[in-house]
Enzyme design. Sequence first.
Site, mmCIF file in Angstrom:
data_model
loop_
_atom_site.group_PDB
_atom_site.id
_atom_site.type_symbol
_atom_site.label_atom_id
_atom_site.label_comp_id
_atom_site.label_asym_id
_atom_site.label_seq_id
_atom_site.Cartn_x
_atom_site.Cartn_y
_atom_site.Cartn_z
ATOM 1 N N ALA A 174 0.828 -1.207 0.000
ATOM 2 C CA ALA A 174 0.000 0.000 0.000
ATOM 3 C C ALA A 174 0.861 1.255 0.000
ATOM 4 C CB ALA A 174 -0.944 -0.003 1.197
ATOM 5 N N ASP A 175 1.957 1.242 0.750
ATOM 6 C CA ASP A 175 2.864 2.387 0.764
ATOM 7 C C ASP A 175 3.462 2.636 -0.614
ATOM 8 O OD1 ASP A 175 3.220 3.552 3.529
ATOM 9 O OD2 ASP A 175 3.512 1.440 3.981
ATOM 10 N N SER A 176 3.845 1.567 -1.298
ATOM 11 C CA SER A 176 4.480 1.717 -2.608
ATOM 12 C C SER A 176 3.489 2.235 -3.645
ATOM 13 C CB SER A 176 5.065 0.376 -3.061
ATOM 14 O OG SER A 176 6.043 -0.075 -2.150
#
Length: 402
Positions: A174-176
């Site tokens: 999700a961060d990426s």
Amino acid sequence: MTVTSGAGRGPLDGVTVVDLATLFAGPLAAAFLGDFGADVIKVEHPAKPDPSRGHGPAKDGVGLWWKVLGRNKRTVTCNLSDPEGAELLRRLLADTDVLVENFRPGTLERWGLGPDELHAVNPRLVIARISGFGQVGPYARRPGFGTLAEAMSGFAAATGEPDGPPTLPPFGLADSVTALAAAYAVMLALRSRDLTGAGQVVDLAIIEPIMAMLGPQITWYDQLGYIQPRLGNRSNNNAPRNTYRCADGRWVAVSTSAQSIAERVMRLVGRPELVEEPWFATGTGRAGHADELDAAVSAWVAKRDRDEVVAAFEEAQAAVAPVYDVRDILADPQYGALGTVRAVPDEELGEVRMQNVPFRLSATPGEIRHAGRRHGQDTDAVFGALGLSADELARLRERGVV
């Protein structure tokens, strides 16, 4: 004020980015901008470096994740909660194009560094605010991480075996995804600034970009009441689609999204009669007979080593890929031809291999010029360019401001 750029030539040459973010989404977004020439200045707390410096394996005490996340950035230290530190940031931002931050909503405002105050200093500033849940709403002030987004977006609920638990990825998915979305949003805001002369605020909640990647799940539910189930490696849109174990213990993945590919696969594995079944004519029909199709492919693959399976599929023009770990990636000739992995110079480790920029521009390709630098390595150079003398910097350092 002009801060001497540490960036290279590229489409973002001349763009200055100040990265206040920690851990993954915000810093990775800033790194993507730096890959294409932006001068990225990473600001960390003097006594509390970005936690990613301590995440995961280290070599000789040097965190390796930071080497990737901190690439192409100059590093300075500044305590933003100190009034002198806040004023130092305002001076830095007066001639900056982009600010990336991921503090919990309300934090910058408490320090007198909210968008209104910053736009008073620099009306052209693009402020990218990345948080778990966005700047508004009942959850806005909750701590938020990518794991929570993977859970709340619907990703985990649809991932895993049918009779198993919801499954989270073992990396910052999700961060990426958020980092890519943030870099894209910043570019749109910069383009808008070219047209209007004014900066703006980007409000990016980590729970949203990954949801955008999950396809038509909301529309399916809205129109049909359909909820995406967990299917393991299968798909409810086509079959065969799975991973299969080879005779040598290695694995391959097979996809048959196209009807012609599905037909070639079944002929290759010795089951051409299945192609004539009425249900075989559509992806949904094949998905309804996934057990039978998987059994046929699995039995054929299990008798052959991975390289033999891949060669046979390629000859039949059917879609297959070996399931790689990092050792396979580094040895693969396709990745080699694309330049997907780059050996990057580093002052601490000599040379570090990492993923290269994720796409290629024919005229202005991106470049990783150096890996993540030491904590505060460029503090004197960056703040000295603002007009601070050596004595002033020494005083601020003694107070813990830088």
